[in-house]
Design a protein around this motif. Structure first.
Motif, PDB file in Angstrom:
ATOM      1  N   ASP A  19       0.818  -1.216   0.000  1.00  0.00           N
ATOM      2  CA  ASP A  19       0.000   0.000   0.000  1.00  0.00           C
ATOM      3  C   ASP A  19       0.855   1.271   0.000  1.00  0.00           C
ATOM      4  O   ASP A  19       2.005   1.260   0.421  1.00  0.00           O
ATOM      5  CB  ASP A  19      -0.921   0.018   1.227  1.00  0.00           C
ATOM      6  N   SER A  20       0.230   2.341  -0.433  1.00  0.00           N
ATOM      7  CA  SER A  20       0.882   3.642  -0.438  1.00  0.00           C
ATOM      8  C   SER A  20       1.209   4.064   1.001  1.00  0.00           C
ATOM      9  O   SER A  20       0.408   3.860   1.910  1.00  0.00           O
ATOM     10  CB  SER A  20      -0.083   4.648  -1.074  1.00  0.00           C
ATOM     11  N   GLY A  21       2.394   4.609   1.221  1.00  0.00           N
ATOM     12  CA  GLY A  21       2.762   5.136   2.533  1.00  0.00           C
ATOM     13  C   GLY A  21       3.428   4.161   3.482  1.00  0.00           C
ATOM     14  O   GLY A  21       3.778   4.525   4.607  1.00  0.00           O
ATOM     15  N   VAL A  22       3.625   2.909   3.048  1.00  0.00           N
ATOM     16  CA  VAL A  22       4.210   1.912   3.960  1.00  0.00           C
ATOM     17  C   VAL A  22       5.734   2.037   4.065  1.00  0.00           C
ATOM     18  O   VAL A  22       6.360   1.466   4.953  1.00  0.00           O
ATOM     19  CB  VAL A  22       3.829   0.459   3.562  1.00  0.00           C
ATOM     20  N   GLY A  23       6.321   2.791   3.127  1.00  0.00           N
ATOM     21  CA  GLY A  23       7.772   3.025   3.194  1.00  0.00           C
ATOM     22  C   GLY A  23       8.600   2.363   2.105  1.00  0.00           C
ATOM     23  O   GLY A  23       9.817   2.223   2.243  1.00  0.00           O
ATOM     24  N   LYS A  24       7.962   1.996   0.997  1.00  0.00           N
ATOM     25  CA  LYS A  24       8.682   1.316  -0.088  1.00  0.00           C
ATOM     26  C   LYS A  24       9.820   2.178  -0.636  1.00  0.00           C
ATOM     27  O   LYS A  24      10.949   1.714  -0.775  1.00  0.00           O
ATOM     28  CB  LYS A  24       7.706   0.964  -1.236  1.00  0.00           C
ATOM     29  N   SER A  25       9.494   3.437  -0.945  1.00  0.00           N
ATOM     30  CA  SER A  25      10.508   4.308  -1.546  1.00  0.00           C
ATOM     31  C   SER A  25      11.664   4.559  -0.587  1.00  0.00           C
ATOM     32  O   SER A  25      12.819   4.651  -0.996  1.00  0.00           O
ATOM     33  CB  SER A  25       9.884   5.638  -1.974  1.00  0.00           C
ATOM     34  N   ASN A  26      11.350   4.639   0.695  1.00  0.00           N
ATOM     35  CA  ASN A  26      12.411   4.853   1.676  1.00  0.00           C
ATOM     36  C   ASN A  26      13.250   3.602   1.920  1.00  0.00           C
ATOM     37  O   ASN A  26      14.438   3.708   2.216  1.00  0.00           O
ATOM     38  CB  ASN A  26      11.828   5.388   2.987  1.00  0.00           C
ATOM     39  N   PHE A  36      17.199   8.659   3.871  1.00  0.00           N
ATOM     40  CA  PHE A  36      15.820   8.555   4.358  1.00  0.00           C
ATOM     41  C   PHE A  36      15.153   9.911   4.249  1.00  0.00           C
ATOM     42  O   PHE A  36      15.770  10.938   4.518  1.00  0.00           O
ATOM     43  CB  PHE A  36      15.795   8.084   5.820  1.00  0.00           C
ATOM     44  N   LEU A  38      11.750  12.176   5.407  1.00  0.00           N
ATOM     45  CA  LEU A  38      10.546  12.241   6.231  1.00  0.00           C
ATOM     46  C   LEU A  38       9.329  12.598   5.397  1.00  0.00           C
ATOM     47  O   LEU A  38       8.211  12.187   5.674  1.00  0.00           O
ATOM     48  CB  LEU A  38      10.718  13.274   7.349  1.00  0.00           C
ATOM     49  N   GLU A  71       0.415   2.777  -7.047  1.00  0.00           N
ATOM     50  CA  GLU A  71      -0.351   1.835  -6.234  1.00  0.00           C
ATOM     51  C   GLU A  71      -1.589   2.489  -5.628  1.00  0.00           C
ATOM     52  O   GLU A  71      -2.563   1.834  -5.308  1.00  0.00           O
ATOM     53  CB  GLU A  71       0.530   1.214  -5.141  1.00  0.00           C
ATOM     54  N   ASN A 124       7.418  -3.001   7.772  1.00  0.00           N
ATOM     55  CA  ASN A 124       8.300  -1.838   7.916  1.00  0.00           C
ATOM     56  C   ASN A 124       7.831  -0.907   9.047  1.00  0.00           C
ATOM     57  O   ASN A 124       6.726  -1.045   9.557  1.00  0.00           O
ATOM     58  CB  ASN A 124       8.366  -1.080   6.583  1.00  0.00           C
ATOM     59  N   ASP A 127      10.485   0.872  14.025  1.00  0.00           N
ATOM     60  CA  ASP A 127      10.867   1.886  15.028  1.00  0.00           C
ATOM     61  C   ASP A 127       9.650   2.469  15.755  1.00  0.00           C
ATOM     62  O   ASP A 127       9.768   2.976  16.854  1.00  0.00           O
ATOM     63  CB  ASP A 127      11.656   3.018  14.347  1.00  0.00           C
ATOM     64  N   LEU A 128       8.463   2.371  15.128  1.00  0.00           N
ATOM     65  CA  LEU A 128       7.253   2.953  15.745  1.00  0.00           C
ATOM     66  C   LEU A 128       6.647   1.994  16.776  1.00  0.00           C
ATOM     67  O   LEU A 128       5.495   1.572  16.655  1.00  0.00           O
ATOM     68  CB  LEU A 128       6.218   3.285  14.653  1.00  0.00           C
ATOM     69  N   LEU A 156      13.719   4.068   8.601  1.00  0.00           N
ATOM     70  CA  LEU A 156      14.139   5.251   9.358  1.00  0.00           C
ATOM     71  C   LEU A 156      15.459   5.009  10.089  1.00  0.00           C
ATOM     72  O   LEU A 156      16.416   5.744   9.910  1.00  0.00           O
ATOM     73  CB  LEU A 156      13.043   5.668  10.341  1.00  0.00           C
TER      74      LEU A 156
HETATM   75  P1  GDP Z   1       5.683   4.493  -0.073  1.00  0.00           P
HETATM   76  O1  GDP Z   1       4.449   5.237  -0.450  1.00  0.00           O
HETATM   77  O2  GDP Z   1       5.387   3.076   0.279  1.00  0.00           O
HETATM   78  O3  GDP Z   1       6.785   4.640  -1.072  1.00  0.00           O
HETATM   79  O4  GDP Z   1       6.221   5.141   1.301  1.00  0.00           O
HETATM   80  P2  GDP Z   1       7.332   6.265   1.519  1.00  0.00           P
HETATM   81  O5  GDP Z   1       8.701   5.667   1.447  1.00  0.00           O
HETATM   82  O6  GDP Z   1       7.069   7.435   0.642  1.00  0.00           O
HETATM   83  O7  GDP Z   1       7.082   6.628   3.047  1.00  0.00           O
HETATM   84  C1  GDP Z   1       5.838   7.134   3.486  1.00  0.00           C
HETATM   85  C2  GDP Z   1       6.037   7.884   4.793  1.00  0.00           C
HETATM   86  O8  GDP Z   1       6.450   6.975   5.810  1.00  0.00           O
HETATM   87  C3  GDP Z   1       7.100   8.971   4.715  1.00  0.00           C
HETATM   88  O9  GDP Z   1       6.677  10.067   5.484  1.00  0.00           O
HETATM   89  C4  GDP Z   1       8.320   8.323   5.344  1.00  0.00           C
HETATM   90  O10 GDP Z   1       9.159   9.261   5.951  1.00  0.00           O
HETATM   91  C5  GDP Z   1       7.686   7.386   6.367  1.00  0.00           C
HETATM   92  N1  GDP Z   1       8.510   6.179   6.602  1.00  0.00           N
HETATM   93  C6  GDP Z   1       9.018   5.330   5.695  1.00  0.00           C
HETATM   94  N2  GDP Z   1       9.700   4.339   6.282  1.00  0.00           N
HETATM   95  C7  GDP Z   1       9.623   4.558   7.613  1.00  0.00           C
HETATM   96  C8  GDP Z   1      10.137   3.874   8.765  1.00  0.00           C
HETATM   97  O11 GDP Z   1      10.807   2.833   8.701  1.00  0.00           O
HETATM   98  N3  GDP Z   1       9.810   4.416   9.991  1.00  0.00           N
HETATM   99  C9  GDP Z   1       9.082   5.551  10.119  1.00  0.00           C
HETATM  100  N4  GDP Z   1       8.829   5.978  11.350  1.00  0.00           N
HETATM  101  N5  GDP Z   1       8.583   6.208   9.057  1.00  0.00           N
HETATM  102  C10 GDP Z   1       8.855   5.731   7.828  1.00  0.00           C
END
Ligand code: GDP
Ligand code: MG
Length: 215
Positions: A19-26, A36, A38, A71, A124, A127-128, A156
């Motif tokens: 899903d969107s926002g789960v941290g794939k790009s990071n 990384f 934010l 996605e 992913n 840390d939370l 992160l």
């Molecule tokens: P994507 O939509 O799956 O590509 O997700 P992004 O990589 O764009 O990350 C979405 C949000 O989650 C951003 O604000 C990131 O900073 C945050 N994020 C990604 N990975 C982590 C992580 O491991 N821990 C925390 N606390 N935040 C994360």
């Protein structure tokens, strides 16, 4: 790093889904550039990034594809999955919906990706801790039920990011290597060095393979 980026034994295409926002790009930027963000910058996502790892005496170059935000609209094209030998299926341990969404992504893989694709389930944002909504056990159980590998990561703080990619690449390498050994009499099946390798049933090459299909 004694070897240049262009010297490798295998090139594996890996896709990031979830899903969107789960941290794939990071996860991708942490693994390939140790960066990384934010801010979520889904609109300027790269198509793919590469990084080489050493495993079992081989240099594996991973070509990792990121979705650039499609996605959100469920608009990932089949070109995204074409030739992929591995997938990191990512959810956010602090968002239950993203874990529930994993089923949908598995179906998407069944419909669009190679039936032998190696999948690793990734919880992913480990840390939370104070916001955890999916226990490690739940993740593990789901992965076992669907024969997936499983790991929890944090893009992160970098926990397990390297491990997630390296473990997936090693698993793919072992499968390809084993198949190459059992198919020595069929040299055409042997993956050529430096070529993208699709993990597949040798029967497919003889045209006798019946594709497992959708219902
Ligand atoms: P994507 O939509 O799956 O590509 O997700 P992004 O990589 O764009 O990350 C979405 C949000 O989650 C951003 O604000 C990131 O900073 C945050 N994020 C990604 N990975 C982590 C992580 O491991 N821990 C925390 N606390 N935040 C994360
Ligand atoms: Mg993204």
């Amino acid at each position: 790093m004694a070897r240049s980026d262009d010297e490798y034994d295998y090139l594996f295409k890996i896709v990031l889904i979830g899903d969107s926002g789960v941290g794939k790009s990071n996860l991708l930027s942490r693994f390939t550039r140790n960066e990384f963000n934010l801010e979520s910058k889904s609109t300027i996502g790269v198509e793919f990034a590469t990084k080489s790892v050493q495993t079992e005496g081989k240099t594996i170059k991973a070509q990792i594809w990121d979705t650039a935000g499609q996605e959100r609209y469920r608009a990932i094209t089949s070109a995204y999955y074409r030739g992929a030998v591995g997938a990191l299926l990512v959810y956010d341990i602090s968002k239950k919906e993203s874990f529930i969404g994993v089923e949908k992504w598995l179906k998407e893989l069944r419909d669009h990706a190679d039936s032998n694709i190696v999948i690793m389930l990734v919880g992913n944002k480990s840390d939370l801790k104070h916001l955890r909504a999916v226990s490690t056990e739940e993740g593990k159980e789901f992965a076992e039920k669907h024969s997936l590998s499983f790991i929890e990561t944090s893009a992160l703080d970098a926990t397990n990011v390297e491990q997630a990619f390296t473990q997936l690449l090693t698993e793919i390498y072992r499968i390809v290597h084993k198949k190459a050994l059992t198919n020595e009499k069929n040299p055409s099946f042997k993956p050529a060095l430096g070529e993208s390798v699709v993990v597949r049933d040798p029967a497919e090459d003889k045209g006798t393979h019946k594709k497992k299909c959708c219902s």
